[in-house]
Write a protein that holds these residues in place. Structure first.
Motif, PDB file in Angstrom:
ATOM      1  N   ILE A 161     -33.470 -27.428  14.200  1.00  9.99           N
ATOM      2  CA  ILE A 161     -32.298 -26.553  14.194  1.00  9.99           C
ATOM      3  C   ILE A 161     -31.060 -27.367  13.827  1.00  9.99           C
ATOM      4  O   ILE A 161     -31.032 -28.582  13.993  1.00  9.99           O
ATOM      5  N   ARG A 162     -30.062 -26.674  13.308  1.00  8.48           N
ATOM      6  CA  ARG A 162     -28.762 -27.285  13.002  1.00  8.48           C
ATOM      7  C   ARG A 162     -27.689 -26.425  13.655  1.00  8.48           C
ATOM      8  O   ARG A 162     -27.700 -25.197  13.527  1.00  8.48           O
ATOM      9  N   VAL A 163     -26.745 -27.085  14.337  1.00  5.40           N
ATOM     10  CA  VAL A 163     -25.706 -26.379  15.071  1.00  5.40           C
ATOM     11  C   VAL A 163     -24.344 -26.999  14.758  1.00  5.40           C
ATOM     12  O   VAL A 163     -24.091 -28.152  15.131  1.00  5.40           O
ATOM     13  N   PRO A 164     -23.473 -26.262  14.079  1.00  4.99           N
ATOM     14  CA  PRO A 164     -22.105 -26.760  13.898  1.00  4.99           C
ATOM     15  C   PRO A 164     -21.402 -26.841  15.252  1.00  4.99           C
ATOM     16  O   PRO A 164     -21.615 -25.989  16.124  1.00  4.99           O
ATOM     17  N   PHE A 165     -20.575 -27.838  15.441  1.00  2.84           N
ATOM     18  CA  PHE A 165     -19.861 -27.973  16.708  1.00  2.84           C
ATOM     19  C   PHE A 165     -18.988 -26.754  16.979  1.00  2.84           C
ATOM     20  O   PHE A 165     -18.796 -26.370  18.133  1.00  2.84           O
ATOM     21  N   ALA A 166     -18.482 -26.109  15.941  1.00  6.30           N
ATOM     22  CA  ALA A 166     -17.639 -24.919  16.116  1.00  6.30           C
ATOM     23  C   ALA A 166     -18.423 -23.745  16.693  1.00  6.30           C
ATOM     24  O   ALA A 166     -17.826 -22.824  17.241  1.00  6.30           O
ATOM     25  N   ALA A 167     -19.753 -23.760  16.601  1.00  6.77           N
ATOM     26  CA  ALA A 167     -20.582 -22.669  17.132  1.00  6.77           C
ATOM     27  C   ALA A 167     -20.849 -22.815  18.627  1.00  6.77           C
ATOM     28  O   ALA A 167     -21.288 -21.867  19.279  1.00  6.77           O
ATOM     29  N   ILE A 168     -20.579 -23.980  19.192  1.00 10.50           N
ATOM     30  CA  ILE A 168     -20.873 -24.241  20.604  1.00 10.50           C
ATOM     31  C   ILE A 168     -19.889 -23.499  21.496  1.00 10.50           C
ATOM     32  O   ILE A 168     -18.680 -23.568  21.297  1.00 10.50           O
ATOM     33  N   THR A 169     -20.435 -22.789  22.483  1.00 11.39           N
ATOM     34  CA  THR A 169     -19.594 -22.089  23.458  1.00 11.39           C
ATOM     35  C   THR A 169     -19.589 -22.777  24.823  1.00 11.39           C
ATOM     36  O   THR A 169     -18.673 -22.564  25.608  1.00 11.39           O
ATOM     37  N   SER A 170     -20.617 -23.601  25.104  1.00 13.03           N
ATOM     38  CA  SER A 170     -20.577 -24.398  26.332  1.00 13.03           C
ATOM     39  C   SER A 170     -21.487 -25.612  26.187  1.00 13.03           C
ATOM     40  O   SER A 170     -22.449 -25.614  25.434  1.00 13.03           O
ATOM     41  N   PHE A 171     -21.128 -26.636  26.941  1.00 16.44           N
ATOM     42  CA  PHE A 171     -21.865 -27.895  26.965  1.00 16.44           C
ATOM     43  C   PHE A 171     -21.829 -28.382  28.402  1.00 16.44           C
ATOM     44  O   PHE A 171     -20.780 -28.353  29.048  1.00 16.44           O
ATOM     45  N   ALA A 172     -22.976 -28.822  28.914  1.00 16.66           N
ATOM     46  CA  ALA A 172     -23.019 -29.331  30.283  1.00 16.66           C
ATOM     47  C   ALA A 172     -24.010 -30.471  30.398  1.00 16.66           C
ATOM     48  O   ALA A 172     -25.026 -30.510  29.705  1.00 16.66           O
ATOM     49  N   ASP A 173     -23.680 -31.406  31.261  1.00 15.77           N
ATOM     50  CA  ASP A 173     -24.590 -32.469  31.680  1.00 15.77           C
ATOM     51  C   ASP A 173     -24.675 -32.354  33.205  1.00 15.77           C
ATOM     52  O   ASP A 173     -23.854 -32.917  33.928  1.00 15.77           O
ATOM     53  N   PRO A 174     -25.635 -31.551  33.698  1.00 21.65           N
ATOM     54  CA  PRO A 174     -25.716 -31.293  35.146  1.00 21.65           C
ATOM     55  C   PRO A 174     -25.943 -32.541  35.985  1.00 21.65           C
ATOM     56  O   PRO A 174     -25.613 -32.541  37.164  1.00 21.65           O
ATOM     57  N   SER A 175     -26.472 -33.597  35.394  1.00 16.49           N
ATOM     58  CA  SER A 175     -26.758 -34.799  36.179  1.00 16.49           C
ATOM     59  C   SER A 175     -25.495 -35.438  36.729  1.00 16.49           C
ATOM     60  O   SER A 175     -25.544 -36.142  37.737  1.00 16.49           O
ATOM     61  N   VAL A 176     -24.370 -35.196  36.071  1.00 18.14           N
ATOM     62  CA  VAL A 176     -23.092 -35.737  36.536  1.00 18.14           C
ATOM     63  C   VAL A 176     -22.083 -34.617  36.793  1.00 18.14           C
ATOM     64  O   VAL A 176     -20.883 -34.860  36.884  1.00 18.14           O
ATOM     65  N   GLN A 177     -22.573 -33.387  36.877  1.00 18.46           N
ATOM     66  CA  GLN A 177     -21.758 -32.216  37.140  1.00 18.46           C
ATOM     67  C   GLN A 177     -20.569 -32.120  36.179  1.00 18.46           C
ATOM     68  O   GLN A 177     -19.426 -31.924  36.575  1.00 18.46           O
ATOM     69  N   PHE A 178     -20.870 -32.253  34.880  1.00 15.24           N
ATOM     70  CA  PHE A 178     -19.844 -32.171  33.837  1.00 15.24           C
ATOM     71  C   PHE A 178     -20.119 -30.960  32.962  1.00 15.24           C
ATOM     72  O   PHE A 178     -21.268 -30.723  32.577  1.00 15.24           O
ATOM     73  N   GLY A 179     -19.088 -30.206  32.638  1.00  8.23           N
ATOM     74  CA  GLY A 179     -19.272 -29.062  31.754  1.00  8.23           C
ATOM     75  C   GLY A 179     -17.991 -28.665  31.055  1.00  8.23           C
ATOM     76  O   GLY A 179     -16.891 -28.882  31.567  1.00  8.23           O
ATOM     77  N   LEU A 180     -18.150 -28.115  29.868  1.00 11.71           N
ATOM     78  CA  LEU A 180     -17.036 -27.602  29.070  1.00 11.71           C
ATOM     79  C   LEU A 180     -17.387 -26.227  28.538  1.00 11.71           C
ATOM     80  O   LEU A 180     -18.552 -25.973  28.205  1.00 11.71           O
ATOM     81  N   GLN A 181     -16.396 -25.360  28.423  1.00 16.67           N
ATOM     82  CA  GLN A 181     -16.581 -24.064  27.777  1.00 16.67           C
ATOM     83  C   GLN A 181     -15.580 -23.969  26.639  1.00 16.67           C
ATOM     84  O   GLN A 181     -14.456 -24.454  26.757  1.00 16.67           O
ATOM     85  N   PHE A 182     -16.004 -23.320  25.544  1.00 14.79           N
ATOM     86  CA  PHE A 182     -15.162 -23.202  24.357  1.00 14.79           C
ATOM     87  C   PHE A 182     -15.090 -21.766  23.882  1.00 14.79           C
ATOM     88  O   PHE A 182     -16.034 -21.000  24.056  1.00 14.79           O
ATOM     89  N   GLN A 183     -13.982 -21.444  23.232  1.00 12.70           N
ATOM     90  CA  GLN A 183     -13.859 -20.201  22.500  1.00 12.70           C
ATOM     91  C   GLN A 183     -14.059 -20.567  21.037  1.00 12.70           C
ATOM     92  O   GLN A 183     -13.278 -21.348  20.485  1.00 12.70           O
TER      93      GLN A 183
END
Length: 159
Positions: free
Chosen positions: A89-111
Motif C-alpha cells: 500500500i501507499r499512503v500520502p501523509f496528507a491522507a493520515i487522520t491519526s497516528f499513535a504509538d500506544p507503547s509510549v501513549q503518544f497520539g496525533l489527530q489531523f484534519q
C-alpha cells in the motif's frame, strides 16, 4: 499567515520521521504504530477488495507483520498481510487522520486538507471531535493528561 496549517504540517513531519526511523532501524522495544488514513484520498494505493471493505478510512498496525517500509517526502509505502495475502500500500501523509504509538501513549489527530474540485464524501470535512482539553477563561488549553490524544482544533483561534 495560516499558523494552524503550519503546525499541522510540522506534526505530520513527526509522523514522517517516526516512520522513517522505523524503516531504517526497525521498531525497537514495544513500539508499534496505529495509522488511520482516508482510503480514497488522492495518491492512496489500496487494492480494490480493501477499498470495497473500507470505503472511507482504515487503520493499519505496524508492529510484527510488515515488510519493506519506505518513506519519502510525500508518502510512505509498506507491505502488509490482509487475510494472509501480502499487499503493498501507499499512503500520502496528507491522507493520515491519526497516528499513535500506544507503547509510549503518544497520539496525533489531523484534519486532512481539502481537495479542490473533489466532492467525494470520504473527503468531505467532518465535524471536529470534542476537544480532549478543556478551555479556561483566558482561552488557553490545559495540558493534556498522559496518553491523551489532543485535537489540534483545541488550540486554534475560533473565527
Amino acid at each position: 499567515m495560516d499558523y494552524s496549517r503550519m503546525v499541522e504540517d510540522a506534526l505530520r513531519g513527526v509522523v514522517r520521521r517516526a516512520l522513517d526511523e522505523a524503516a531504517h532501524e526497525g521498531l525497537k522495544g514495544n513500539h508499534h504504530f496505529y495509522v488511520t488514513f482516508l482510503t480514497r484520498y488522492p495518491g492512496v494505493s489500496l487494492p480494490d477488495h480493501l477499498l470495497a471493505r473500507y470505503e472511507t478510512d482504515i487503520t493499519i498496525v505496524l508492529q510484527h507483520q510488515y515488510w519493506d517500509l519506505a518513506v519519502d517526502a510525500e508518502a510512505f509505502e509498506v507491505s502488509l498481510s490482509f487475510n494472509k495475502l501480502p499487499t503493498r500500500i501507499r499512503v500520502p501523509f496528507a491522507a493520515i487522520t491519526s497516528f499513535a504509538d500506544p507503547s509510549v501513549q503518544f497520539g496525533l489527530q489531523f484534519q486532512p486538507p481539502g481537495v479542490p474540485g473533489q466532492e467525494d464524501a470520504a473527503l468531505a470535512p467532518r465535524p471536529a471531535p470534542e476537544p480532549a482539553v478543556e478551555m479556561v477563561e483566558d482561552e488557553k488549553p490545559e495540558a493534556p493528561k498522559a496518553g491523551e490524544v489532543v485535537s489540534l482544533d483545541a488550540f486554534r483561534t475560533k473565527r
